[in-house]
Design an enzyme around this catalytic site. Structure first.
Site, PDB file in Angstrom:
ATOM      1  N   SER A 554       3.356  43.257   7.575  1.00 32.56           N
ATOM      2  CA  SER A 554       4.250  41.688   7.595  1.00 32.56           C
ATOM      3  C   SER A 554       5.021  41.345   8.292  1.00 32.56           C
ATOM      4  CB  SER A 554       4.831  42.253   6.186  1.00 32.56           C
ATOM      5  OG  SER A 554       5.649  41.145   5.439  1.00 32.56           O
ATOM      6  N   TYR A 567      10.622  45.746   0.124  1.00 31.30           N
ATOM      7  CA  TYR A 567       9.540  45.013   0.561  1.00 31.30           C
ATOM      8  C   TYR A 567       9.797  45.167   1.527  1.00 31.30           C
ATOM      9  CZ  TYR A 567       5.169  42.120   1.937  1.00 31.30           C
ATOM     10  OH  TYR A 567       4.388  41.923   2.357  1.00 31.30           O
TER      11      TYR A 567
END
Length: 677
Positions: A554, A567
């Site tokens: 990501s 995250y």
């Protein structure tokens, strides 16, 4: 559609639905009838016959070759003799009627020259058992009297058609023939009669074998060679398959298939299996797919795994030397180049059979043909002695220039053909898009997800089990991950391309983030990616074929955004795993790369499960406009979709970036703060 053609297709589907009667793409059927010639306005007699490469079980009207019988029969007068009979196949093109339709096969002459409205040529196990029995002619006489005639072995072609036509004329009472070393041909005045005659021959052969045959044609079970229990058997197969697949891919990459049917397990447990396997298959449709003979492991099922692996490597070297010697014995200046010296069939006592091919269907069909070959051997040994056609004849067919021309007409393989992909989190969103894209590009795909229903649905929508299989797995559980990779091996022979995509996200501030929030996200993404990469790398190293591991990381692994600690940290962990594994696995030809998407809102399982609402609240926008918000903060002002990530995976793995490893590719429409430095 003409009634006789409709009847032909229905008959073909029935005959092609039973593998004991004929295999996939094996055998051919035909009918004759009159039709108005659009040029002359007069009637012309036509032949409709299954075309080259077609399959009886799924035959359509487009799969039929349509020829004018007057032209086809006129070829008899210009036939140059058996030494030049291959030239007649090209002549069939000048007999075609109308436009479209399939290319005529080598067996077209058999159907056109035999004076009967309907003809079936089939490869039934029981019929080939008679055809390959050492005293097949006498057995045919004993079983059928003058109702079925015997035709000595002759390679398929124009002369065989002439031979059968002559027998039909000389034996008006006959309903068909048994072709030595090959199969059967039957005929009839109607479609129903032709089918009934073919089935009568097959059933009579089987009844004769059942009533006259020995009960143990393969001999007694060898002590210590009984099949392993199912769980142990499948575990041994999963451990061996990647290694065997690597060996079978020495000349060109192959996909694998595993068979542990009772037919195979019984055969490899018996005292005569080595002798019979060495004789090879007989029917051309069999050995064109199974090769001249299989590779047979000569160790008991209880042998240690490392001993079996070592023996496999020794046997593979010997097999390749033997195949090259076989090629050199019979090749001449006109022979096509050797296509590969690796086995298509590998038999392992107690475990079963591994079969290989250019795709899953080819590998599976090769295994199905060898099951038929074992049934043939059983029947022949029960009533006589199995005596397949001579090795020289097998070579003539395997390296037939007509067969080479057929191979040359095959479409070019897709970019990911022969590659086995394992995609985690593939039940939705990015994982689903990746699985679908890889399958479209030719890969066999294992759709792995912790949700069994979504995995099943995605796999079914991709296609048959030859293209995709579902696997249920929690990537945080090491045993489940190992079991999932074992299922990949059993399904396709191993794994070449692994996508670490499984993930989830919880958007909270530091003070709101609980230890459970932190642990959950790190278990799924950091720990889960590690477990999958570890199990996959073990399989890839065993195969010796290299491979690709791709992390769907990501931009949050680089970009520091608010309320995203757990995250972002887990994604940063994944990002560094890419670098570490690229450095470690490069010596094995395994490339490890990553993809850094920006927020993929539409179609995303993560966003749909609550992450979207949380992130929308952080940025103060309506959830339905979150994708637009993300797009507007990028340089390109474009929303990132699952298919964009899938395209990046394809770019990394399709071959053009073969020297790239340790790379992270941004798929974020340009987030300047996430530029890699």
């Amino acid at each position: 559609m003409r009634p006789e053609v409709a009847n032909l297709l229905e008959r073909s589907h029935r005959l092609g639905s039973d593998p004991r009667i004929t295999n996939y793409a094996g055998g051919n059927t035909s009918c004759k009838g009159a039709e108005v010639d659009p040029v002359t306005g007069g009637e012309v007699e036509l032949l409709w016959v299954k075309g080259s490469g077609g399959d009886l079980g799924t035959l359509t009207e487009k799969g039929l070759a349509v020829l004018r019988l007057d032209r086809l029969r006129a070829l008899v007068d210009v036939y140059p003799g058996v030494e030049r009979e291959d030239e007649m196949v090209a002549a069939f093109d000048f007999c075609l009627h109308g436009k479209g339709g399939a290319a005529p096969s080598i067996d077209t002459a058999m159907h056109g020259l035999v004076d009967a409205p309907h003809v079936d040529h089939l490869h039934p196990d029981a019929g080939i058992a008679f055809a390959t029995a050492a005293d097949g002619e006498a057995l045919t006489k004993a079983c059928f009297g003058d109702r079925v005639a015997w035709v000595p072995w002759r390679r398929p072609g124009f002369q065989l058609g002439l031979d059968i036509a002559e027998i039909k004329r000389e034996h008006p009472q006959a309903i068909g023939v048994i072709l030595g070393g090959h199969g059967i041909t039957a005929w009839g005045a109607t479609s129903q009669e032709c089918e009934a005659n073919a089935l009568e021959i097959i059933r009579s052969c089987q009844a004769y074998i059942d009533s006259h045959g020995r009960t143990d044609p393969f001999g007694a079970v060898v002590e210590g060679y009984a099949p392993l229990p199912e769980v142990e058997r499948r575990a041994r197969a999963a451990a061996l398959l990647p290694i065997v697949r690597g060996l079978a891919s020495t000349d060109r990459p192959q996909v694998g298939h595993y068979t542990d049917s009772d037919v195979i397990l019984d055969f490899v447990s018996r005292e005569h299996h080595q002798r019979l396997a060495a004789l090879g298959t007989s029917c051309p449709d069999h050995f064109l797919r199974t090769k001249v003979r299989p590779m047979v492991v000569d160790l008991p099922p209880t042998a240690a795994l490392e001993d079996v692996v070592a023996r496999l490597r020794e046997l593979h070297v010997a097999y390749r030397e033997d195949y090259r010697a076989y090629y050199e014995r019979y090749a001449d200046d006109t022979t096509p180049a050797m296509r590969g010296a690796d086995p298509a069939i590998v038999l392992v006592p107690g475990v079963g059979m591994f079969s290989f091919g250019k795709d899953k269907q080819t590998a599976r069909v090769a295994g199905e043909f060898y099951v038929n070959a074992v049934n043939v051997m059983r029947g022949a040994e029960a009533i006589s002695t199995y005596a397949p056609i001579e090795e020289r004849e097998k070579f003539r067919i395997e390296y037939w220039l007509l067969e080479e021309a057929k191979l040359a007409r095959m479409p070019a393989p897709k970019p990911l053909a022969t590659r086995v992909a394992f995609v985690t989190g593939a039940g939705s969103g990015i994982g689903r898009a990746i699985a679908e894209r890889l399958a479209r590009e030719g890969a066999c795909v294992v759709v792995a997800d912790m949700n069994a229903e979504t995995a099943r649905k995605v796999a079914e929508e991709i296609g048959s089990s030859d293209l995709a299989v579902p696997v249920t797995v929690d990537v945080t559980d090491e045993d489940q991950v190992r079991a999932a990779l074992a299922e990949a091996a059993l399904a396709f022979g191993g794994v070449d391309l692994v996508i670490n995509n499984a993930g989830l996200s919880i958007s909270k501030s530091l003070l709101e983030t609980t230890v459970d929030d932190w642990d959950l996200q790190h278990r799924v993404m950091a720990r889960g990616s590690f477990l999958v990469a570890k199990a996959a790398a073990a399989a890839m190293i065993g195969q010796g074929l290299g491979g690709d591991i791709v992390y769907i990381s990501s931009k949050n692994g680089v970009f520091a955004g608010p309320n995203n600690l757990a995250y972002g940290a887990a994604k940063a962990d994944q990002a560094h795993q890419v670098r570490l594994l690229a450095a470690e696995l490069g010596e094995h030809g395994i490339r490890v790369n990553g993809i850094n998407p920006d927020g993929v809102v539409r179609g995303s399982g993560i966003f749909a499960s609550g992450w979207g609402a949380q992130r929308a609240a952080v940025y103060g926008v309506p959830e339905e406009r979150l994708g637009e918000y993300y797009a507007q903060r990028t340089l390109l002002k474009k929303e990132v979709l699952p298919e964009h990530v899938a395209a990046a995976v394809f770019a990394l793995t399709a071959g053009d970036l073969a020297n790239t490893t340790g790379l992270h590719i941004p798929v974020d429409s340009g987030v300047a703060a996430a530029f890699l430095r």
